[in-house]
Design an enzyme around this catalytic site. Structure first.
Site, PDB file in Angstrom:
ATOM      1  N   HIS A 244       0.820  -1.200   0.000  1.00  0.00           N
ATOM      2  CA  HIS A 244       0.000   0.000   0.000  1.00  0.00           C
ATOM      3  C   HIS A 244       0.861   1.261   0.000  1.00  0.00           C
ATOM      4  O   HIS A 244       0.979   1.976   1.001  1.00  0.00           O
ATOM      5  CB  HIS A 244      -0.951  -0.008   1.202  1.00  0.00           C
ATOM      6  CG  HIS A 244      -2.098  -0.957   1.029  1.00  0.00           C
ATOM      7  ND1 HIS A 244      -2.845  -1.444   2.073  1.00  0.00           N
ATOM      8  CD2 HIS A 244      -2.641  -1.507  -0.090  1.00  0.00           C
ATOM      9  CE1 HIS A 244      -3.783  -2.253   1.610  1.00  0.00           C
ATOM     10  NE2 HIS A 244      -3.675  -2.302   0.303  1.00  0.00           N
TER      11      HIS A 244
ATOM     12  N   HIS B  54     -10.364  -4.331   4.139  1.00  0.00           N
ATOM     13  CA  HIS B  54      -8.902  -4.413   3.949  1.00  0.00           C
ATOM     14  C   HIS B  54      -8.566  -5.762   3.316  1.00  0.00           C
ATOM     15  O   HIS B  54      -9.121  -6.793   3.693  1.00  0.00           O
ATOM     16  CB  HIS B  54      -8.185  -4.262   5.288  1.00  0.00           C
ATOM     17  CG  HIS B  54      -6.709  -4.048   5.168  1.00  0.00           C
ATOM     18  ND1 HIS B  54      -5.833  -5.088   4.926  1.00  0.00           N
ATOM     19  CD2 HIS B  54      -5.947  -2.925   5.244  1.00  0.00           C
ATOM     20  CE1 HIS B  54      -4.599  -4.609   4.870  1.00  0.00           C
ATOM     21  NE2 HIS B  54      -4.641  -3.301   5.058  1.00  0.00           N
TER      22      HIS B  54
ATOM     23  N   GLU C 204      -6.107  -7.754   3.580  1.00  0.00           N
ATOM     24  CA  GLU C 204      -5.632  -8.783   4.491  1.00  0.00           C
ATOM     25  C   GLU C 204      -6.796  -9.455   5.225  1.00  0.00           C
ATOM     26  O   GLU C 204      -6.829 -10.679   5.380  1.00  0.00           O
ATOM     27  CB  GLU C 204      -4.651  -8.186   5.503  1.00  0.00           C
ATOM     28  CG  GLU C 204      -4.026  -9.236   6.403  1.00  0.00           C
ATOM     29  CD  GLU C 204      -3.122  -8.643   7.465  1.00  0.00           C
ATOM     30  OE1 GLU C 204      -3.076  -9.229   8.564  1.00  0.00           O
ATOM     31  OE2 GLU C 204      -2.466  -7.611   7.203  1.00  0.00           O
TER      32      GLU C 204
ATOM     33  N   SER D 180      -2.670   2.853   3.452  1.00  0.00           N
ATOM     34  CA  SER D 180      -1.744   2.061   4.263  1.00  0.00           C
ATOM     35  C   SER D 180      -2.213   2.063   5.707  1.00  0.00           C
ATOM     36  O   SER D 180      -2.095   3.064   6.423  1.00  0.00           O
ATOM     37  CB  SER D 180      -0.324   2.646   4.177  1.00  0.00           C
ATOM     38  OG  SER D 180       0.501   2.096   5.174  1.00  0.00           O
ATOM     39  N   SER D 181      -2.741   0.940   6.147  1.00  0.00           N
ATOM     40  CA  SER D 181      -3.288   0.839   7.504  1.00  0.00           C
ATOM     41  C   SER D 181      -2.244   1.191   8.552  1.00  0.00           C
ATOM     42  O   SER D 181      -2.505   1.951   9.485  1.00  0.00           O
ATOM     43  CB  SER D 181      -3.826  -0.577   7.741  1.00  0.00           C
ATOM     44  OG  SER D 181      -4.265  -0.739   9.065  1.00  0.00           O
ATOM     45  N   ASN D 182      -1.031   0.648   8.400  1.00  0.00           N
ATOM     46  CA  ASN D 182      -0.040   0.888   9.451  1.00  0.00           C
ATOM     47  C   ASN D 182       0.418   2.347   9.477  1.00  0.00           C
ATOM     48  O   ASN D 182       0.754   2.871  10.534  1.00  0.00           O
ATOM     49  CB  ASN D 182       1.142  -0.079   9.321  1.00  0.00           C
ATOM     50  CG  ASN D 182       2.048   0.213   8.158  1.00  0.00           C
ATOM     51  OD1 ASN D 182       2.982   0.994   8.276  1.00  0.00           O
ATOM     52  ND2 ASN D 182       1.800  -0.405   7.012  1.00  0.00           N
TER      53      ASN D 182
END
Length: 321
Positions: free
Chosen positions: A43, A126, A128, A224-226
């Site tokens: 991402h 998401h 994942e 980007s989740s993180n």
């Protein structure tokens, strides 16, 4: 007070992202373009644009990939249904799923085989989460936030386990787990943390630089989740302000007004050149060169996907004959 810039470490690429990006690069070398990639390999907009320029073709679904072509699965993982569809269409697949995500897939299958109801902590939509859910769709209930726990209902409260997306806020995830355990005292933990080492390290590192910061700039893409979590963690740790940018061009001059102490970090899918661009921008606005604060060293590496390694060995053998 004098101006200062502190850049966090670890930051940027983790082992899973590095492996995924190199997988696409080596696949382009081995097979020649086009190499198709389902979803974004990681991402980050800049990574995707760079690989596209080299001949990678990013698609949303396998229906867009010509029969018999080569397709790479992204670092976020895919469901068994996607693997089956690829096989049915005669596609050559290279699975660049991060091994830490694969671990969660294995845990989901194991818990499902034991008849456990799995409470998956993560974000709806998401990639994942979609891939993990596909391993045991009948057994998985998605829990997005601590406040969602009150509404969770299961058939047998004595057979409940939890798993999580690998890129979540560590603190919020354990708030959710704590609430789940209050509701389901026999809740089973995964054998080891699902939130990946890199996500945890980057969150701990940003806490270290955020406590005394007027502003924390997080480099990372919107999806980007993180990276998004790093902004939240910085604010929770005491930063007066925090903003996410894809690159230095997105920094708004108003953010810097009256700001003395700046912290900079980046998500796990961000090339460090983008961070250096931010640091150079800050220097151009009168801030000193950044000082790095390192929380810990990261030395983990992952081997390339076995199907790609096999083809690279064949190509190497042919070159030496």
């Amino acid at each position: 007070m004098t101006k200062s810039v502190v850049v966090a470490a670890p930051r940027g690429y983790c082992a899973g992202v590095d492996r995924a990006v190199i997988t696409v690069e080596r696949a382009l070398e081995a097979y020649g373009p086009p190499v198709y990639v389902r979803k974004q390999i990681v991402h980050n907009r800049h990574v995707v644009e760079d690989l596209s320029a080299r001949g990678a073709v990013f698609v949303e679904e396998l229906a867009e990939v010509p029969e018999g072509a080569t397709v790479v699965f992204s670092a976020h993982g895919v469901s068994p249904q996607v693997h089956a569809e690829a096989s049915e269409r005669g596609l050559k697949t290279i699975d660049a799923t991060c091994p830490l995500v694969t671990k969660v897939h294995h845990e989901a299958k194991r818990f499902a085989n034991q008849g456990q109801q799995i409470l998956l902590i993560g974000h709806a939509g998401h990639e994942e989460v979609e891939g993990t859910t596909g391993e045991a769709p009948e057994n998985i209930i998605l829990v997005e936030h601590p406040d969602d726990v009150a509404g969770v209902e299961v058939a047998d409260p004595s057979k409940v386990a939890w798993l999580s997306q690998t890129t979540l806020s560590v603190d919020e995830t354990y708030q959710t787990v704590s609430k789940l355990r209050e509701k389901f005292p026999q809740l089973i933990d995964p054998p080891s943390d699902d939130i990946c080492y890199a996500t945890q390290n980057r969150q701990s590192a940003v806490k270290q630089i955020a406590e005394n910061a007027d502003l924390v700039i997080v480099v990372g893409s919107r999806n980007s989740s993180n990276s998004v979590r790093l902004v939240e963690v910085a604010l929770e740790a005491g930063a007066k302000a925090s903003h996410r940018v894809d690159n230095a061009g997105e920094i708004e001059p108003a953010w810097l007004e009256g700001v003395e102490r700046i912290g900079v970090t980046s998500g796990a899918s961000v090339p460090d050149a983008l961070v250096q661009g931010v640091l150079e921008f800050l220097e151009s606005r009168g801030y000193p060169a950044a000082v790095e604060e390192r929380l810990t060293e990261e030395n983990l590496t992952f081997a390339l996907p076995p199907e790609l390694r096999k083809d690279l060995r064949k190509a190497s053998a042919c070159d030496t004959q």
